[in-house]
Write an enzyme that holds these catalytic residues in place. Structure first.
Site, PDB file in Angstrom:
ATOM      1  N   GLY A  25       0.686  -1.212   0.222  1.00 30.43           N
ATOM      2  CA  GLY A  25       0.031  -0.023   0.005  1.00 30.43           C
ATOM      3  C   GLY A  25       0.802   1.467  -0.021  1.00 30.43           C
ATOM      4  N   ILE A  26       0.493   2.332   0.599  1.00 32.71           N
ATOM      5  CA  ILE A  26       1.006   3.570   0.544  1.00 32.71           C
ATOM      6  C   ILE A  26       2.241   3.524   1.402  1.00 32.71           C
ATOM      7  CG2 ILE A  26      -1.327   4.796   0.413  1.00 32.71           C
ATOM      8  CD1 ILE A  26      -1.121   5.760   3.354  1.00 32.71           C
ATOM      9  N   SER A 150      -7.107   9.843   8.421  1.00 30.33           N
ATOM     10  CA  SER A 150      -8.266   9.444   7.498  1.00 30.33           C
ATOM     11  C   SER A 150      -9.228  10.504   7.487  1.00 30.33           C
ATOM     12  CB  SER A 150      -8.487   7.962   7.763  1.00 30.33           C
ATOM     13  OG  SER A 150      -9.780   7.544   7.049  1.00 30.33           O
ATOM     14  N   TYR A 176     -13.199   2.814  13.797  1.00 35.94           N
ATOM     15  CA  TYR A 176     -12.128   3.090  12.793  1.00 35.94           C
ATOM     16  C   TYR A 176     -12.381   4.499  13.039  1.00 35.94           C
ATOM     17  CZ  TYR A 176      -9.876   4.163   8.562  1.00 35.94           C
ATOM     18  OH  TYR A 176      -8.849   4.569   7.856  1.00 35.94           O
TER      19      TYR A 176
END
Length: 303
Positions: A25-26, A150, A176
């Protein structure tokens, strides 16, 4: 003003970067760029076989790159302490600590230490790791702690001090959101504590909608919607890594800033300075979360 791209990452010769969750991923994309620019990059990963495969890919793309693999399981305070000890044994200092690893929308689970999995991994694990390594950054000019949050910090997000580990009830989206709100509050409180005390700054970033495997635990409705419109509102991991890279390397970045994509809803686009929720800036909640995090992890910071 021209769009900021990976080509804008300055030379990183002589610098050491520790990146959690860097085998995919990132995190992987950020590691690849930093290694190509000359940084010694430590991939903090739970699965060392996958970490070694990622390191091999980075070296293949940038022959001569210095990439190390360090076992690090953010769901275990014992593993975090062992990893911190190993990093301290291998390096005299650190220039960049990028708190990137994370889990998203998982079914109700707990870490080895009994923390709700998302809060324990995304926030408490990184809180503990940063506290154990911070004195390696403090004397280093332009050293940075970059923590990945996020847009989810706005979704059903609050710090549930009466039930931090979601033992009374559980919402995978709410948990989350709490963890990502905690990432921002940690960054802002850490920056306040760092101000005037060293050469290190704390910065946050978010990748927008990036096509990584984080969505694998999403509720069915989320996954179905993603299949229909995902390509329209997401970007490749290499693009999703750009806010991280800018927060970590742009010489104009200031402590306490937050970077994300510039497009509609911050879902995709070139990395720019963005705003977080009003709640994330509540100093009283930041300080209460810090105290709770110290008590839960047993880690005290040198600032």
């Amino acid at each position: 003003m021209p769009k900021w791209t990976a080509a804008d990452v300055p030379n990183q010769d002589g610098r050491t970067a520790v990146i959690t969750g860097a085998n995919t991923g990132i995190g992987f994309e950020a590691a690849k760029v930093l290694a190509a620019r000359g940084a010694t990059v430590v991939l903090g990963v739970r699965d060392t076989a996958k970490g070694s495969a990622a390191a091999a890919q980075i070296v293949a793309a940038s022959p001569g790159a210095d990439v190390r693999v360090q076992r690090l399981d953010l769901t275990s305070l014992d593993s975090i302490r062992a990893a911190a000890d190993a990093i301290r044994a291998d390096f005299a200092s650190i220039d960049l600590l990028i708190n990137n690893a994370g889990v998203m929308y998982t079914p109700k689970q707990t870490t080895a230490d009994g923390f709700e999995l998302q809060f324990g991994t995304n926030h408490l694990g990184h809180f503990a790791l940063t506290g154990l390594l911070l004195d390696m950054l403090l004397p280093v000019p332009d050293s940075r702690v970059v923590t990945i949050s996020s847009v989810g910090h706005r979704m059903q997000a609050a710090i549930h001090f009466d039930d931090l580990n979601w033992e009374k009830s559980y919402s995978r989206v709410g948990a989350y959101g709490q963890s990502k709100l905690a990432n921002l509050m940690f960054t802002y409180e850490l920056q306040r504590r760092l101000s005037g005390k060293g050469k290190t700054i704390a910065v946050a970033a978010h990748p927008g909608g990036s096509r990584t495997d984080l969505m694998r635990n999403s509720p069915l409705a989320f996954r179905l919607a993603y299949k229909v419109i995902g390509r329209l509102i997401t970007q490749a991991p290499s693009e999703g890594a750009l806010p991280t890279l800018r927060a970590a390397t742009d010489p104009n970045v200031l402590g306490g800033q937050y970077y994300g994509p510039s497009g509609l809803g911050e879902s995709r686009g070139a990395p720019v300075l963005v705003k977080s929720s009003a709640q994330s800036h509540d100093v009283a909640i930041q300080r209460r979360l810090w105290t709770a995090s110290e008590e839960l992890t047993g880690v005290k910071f040198p600032v």
